[in-house]
Enzyme design. Structure first.
Site, PDB file in Angstrom:
ATOM      1  N   ARG A 154       0.854  -1.187   0.000  1.00 35.04           N
ATOM      2  CA  ARG A 154       0.000   0.000   0.000  1.00 35.04           C
ATOM      3  C   ARG A 154       0.886   1.230   0.000  1.00 35.04           C
ATOM      4  O   ARG A 154       1.720   1.414   0.888  1.00 35.04           O
ATOM      5  CB  ARG A 154      -0.917  -0.011   1.226  1.00 35.04           C
ATOM      6  CG  ARG A 154      -1.907   1.133   1.232  1.00 35.04           C
ATOM      7  CD  ARG A 154      -3.034   0.903   2.221  1.00 35.04           C
ATOM      8  NE  ARG A 154      -2.592   0.966   3.610  1.00 35.04           N
ATOM      9  CZ  ARG A 154      -3.363   0.664   4.645  1.00 35.04           C
ATOM     10  NH1 ARG A 154      -4.593   0.222   4.439  1.00 35.04           N
ATOM     11  NH2 ARG A 154      -2.904   0.774   5.868  1.00 35.04           N
ATOM     12  N   SER A 200     -12.498  -4.460   0.624  1.00 37.70           N
ATOM     13  CA  SER A 200     -12.737  -3.960   1.974  1.00 37.70           C
ATOM     14  C   SER A 200     -14.238  -3.955   2.277  1.00 37.70           C
ATOM     15  O   SER A 200     -15.048  -3.558   1.446  1.00 37.70           O
ATOM     16  CB  SER A 200     -12.186  -2.536   2.128  1.00 37.70           C
ATOM     17  OG  SER A 200     -10.787  -2.520   1.959  1.00 37.70           O
ATOM     18  N   LYS A 213      -4.826   5.049   8.970  1.00 39.61           N
ATOM     19  CA  LYS A 213      -5.620   5.592   7.876  1.00 39.61           C
ATOM     20  C   LYS A 213      -6.464   6.754   8.389  1.00 39.61           C
ATOM     21  O   LYS A 213      -7.019   6.689   9.481  1.00 39.61           O
ATOM     22  CB  LYS A 213      -6.537   4.522   7.272  1.00 39.61           C
ATOM     23  CG  LYS A 213      -5.800   3.446   6.491  1.00 39.61           C
ATOM     24  CD  LYS A 213      -6.777   2.527   5.785  1.00 39.61           C
ATOM     25  CE  LYS A 213      -7.465   3.221   4.622  1.00 39.61           C
ATOM     26  NZ  LYS A 213      -8.360   2.320   3.872  1.00 39.61           N
TER      27      LYS A 213
END
Length: 517
Positions: free
Chosen positions: A43, A111, A141
């Site tokens: 990521r 997700s 996040k």
């Protein structure tokens, strides 16, 4: 979609921005892959496509070395360029389109934050696995969806059911939260089995570590150890006389000096009665709601009572601190969700606590149990239960115990106690218990005194302890009510404590009226 089996157990989501100073990302990744990581998701944010591709090439080489799948977050172009899998979120490229472009063989993950999103993923049938979360608060996040908690994750696993789609949990997963995750997330299914997670997604626990090999190894070992409480419910035979005998044996132990220190974080209304009852049952009370002393106190106790009767922010914090410390130290934790249905604040406090602490026993009246079971069949007024109770109380307590994987003890005219398999009905007791303040709290105290003798997390033993506590206080209530000096509720309370103090195993044998359902 036919793939070789994928081990999702330790799913590492990279986070280069979390790297400790001086730590090389690729060296860290290789150490983690060599020490327990089974899947890697790369990521990256705010870097050029070229840099992302170059990092991906090096990561792919490391993952291939250890035969570990690599997935790319969000970027379909890079997943195709690197011959990797892809993970997408709800606001990224739709999973159906991603599958069309990826082809049938690449791994595809999605997700998930709600049961509705899970239903859609099942209907579409294009993803290999889902990442469910966030489970806990996390700083990795910024654009977080609603925090689910482990019980919210369990609700989504209930929807996932017997689907072949795999699942991992993400958000705040580390070696401290993993035991609670393993214990609480499995979802009971209609077939009698549980749907469990297939893995845990780890970010900062590895990415921010200077010893990634140790971090990955510890997480892997914790995963392999599995939940503290077994999830297999068979058919076992146990009689009412077995519970009576167990109660007698435990009472003998208490009278013989085996009583433990019972920590009460309880309401201000009942402290005197519950402290005195603890003493009457040959145990020692400590009535402390000070969070600062809990870490040093917790190793010394046998059981912890979390009573929500007179809530404050400080007490809620003490409940959480006490529960976490007690679980860490292997102590029996009894939750008394007093008046949980009365206000939204109480509901939220109980939900927060049960998400973070897998308690051993929940003891409540029918209204409180109805609130925990999300049932409207029984209503409550303040801390009191209204009406005649459930039509099928045995099924209610068994179902809730199976769902939460703990002991449920529901008090009323007849008490019902279950570990998710066996249900015990205790018919002893007296009407005056229902017209005094704190009778339920006193019952919780009795359960705690017997539960403190159980030094493991074995639900079978905790079931016996819970039955013993309720049977003891109920038999004592009957004897107290028969005394000539007891003329009503006001004289009943001290007499009840007296009779708990002098209760014998012979009286238990003579008076016990219990049934195994």
């Amino acid at each position: 979609m036919v793939h070789p089996p994928v081990d999702y157990s330790i799913y590492y989501v990279t986070g280069r921005h979390l790297l400790p100073t001086g730590v090389d990302f690729f060296e860290q990744l290789e150490e983690a892959c060599a020490s327990g990581v089974t899947v890697v998701q790369l990521r990256e944010k705010n870097i050029s496509t070229l840099e992302f591709f170059q990092i991906g090439q090096k990561c792919k080489a490391i993952c291939d070395k250890y035969s570990i799948p690599l997935l790319i977050n969000d970027r379909l172009d890079l997943a195709l360029s690197l011959s990797c899998g892809l993970h997408v979120g709800q606001t990224d490229l739709p999973a159906k389109i991603a599958r069309q472009l990826l082809g049938p063989d690449a791994l595809l993950g999605l997700s998930i934050n709600t049961p509705e999103e899970m239903k859609t993923a099942i209907e579409e049938g294009v993803v290999d696995y889902v990442g469910i979360g966030p489970a806990y608060e996390t700083g990795t996040k910024k654009d977080l969806n609603a925090i689910l908690g482990v019980r919210g994750v369990r609700d989504i696993l209930t929807v996932l059911g017997e689907s072949k789609i795999k699942s991992v949990i993400i958000g705040g997963v580390n070696s401290q939260t993993l035991p609670n995750i393993l214990s609480q997330t499995p979802a009971p299914l209609p077939n009698g089995q549980y749907r469990s997670l297939d893995g845990v997604a780890i970010v900062s626990a590895i990415a921010a570590s200077r010893t990634p090999a140790n971090a990955a190894r510890e997480l892997s070992n914790n995963w392999k150890a599995g939940p503290a409480r077994p999830l297999e419910y068979g058919t076992r035979t146990i009689s009412a006389s077995d519970f009576i005998t167990s109660t007698q044996e435990s009472l003998k132990k208490l009278r013989g000096g085996a009583g433990k220190l019972v920590h009460h974080i309880t309401n201000s209304v009942v402290q005197t009665q519950t402290a005195n009852l603890t003493l009457a049952l040959s145990s020692s009370p400590i009535m402390s709601s000070l969070a600062l002393e809990i870490p040093s106190l917790s190793p010394k106790i046998g059981a912890l009572i979390l009573n929500m009767g007179t809530l404050s922010e400080a007490q809620v914090a003490a409940h959480l601190c006490g529960g976490l410390e007690a679980k860490k130290n292997g102590k029996t934790v009894i939750l008394d969700p007093v008046g949980v249905g009365a206000t939204q604040y109480r509901k939220d406090a109980i939900s927060m606590l049960m998400n973070k602490v897998h308690v051993s026993i929940v003891k409540g009246n029918a209204g409180e149990i109805a609130s925990l079971a999300n049932s409207s069949e029984v209503q409550s007024r303040g801390v009191d239960s209204l009406g005649s109770g459930f039509k099928d109380p045995a099924t209610v307590v068994r179902t809730l115990a199976r769902r939460e994987k703990l002991i449920v003890a529901m008090t009323g005219p007849i008490d019902y106690v279950s570990d998710g398999e066996i249900v015990v009905a205790i018919e002893n007791g007296h009407h005056w218990q229902s017209v005094i303040t704190g009778s339920g709290c006193m019952a919780t105290t009795a359960v705690a005194c017997f539960g403190a003798l159980v030094e493991t997390d074995d639900l079978k033993l905790l079931l016996k302890a819970s039955v013993a506590g309720l049977l003891t206080v109920n038999v004592a209530a009957e004897i107290a009510a028969e005394r000539p000096d007891v003329r009503g509720p006001g004289t009943f309370v001290p007499a009840l404590i007296d009779e708990c103090y002098s209760l014998t195993v012979e009286e238990i044998q003579k008076r016990a009226r219990i049934k195994v359902i």
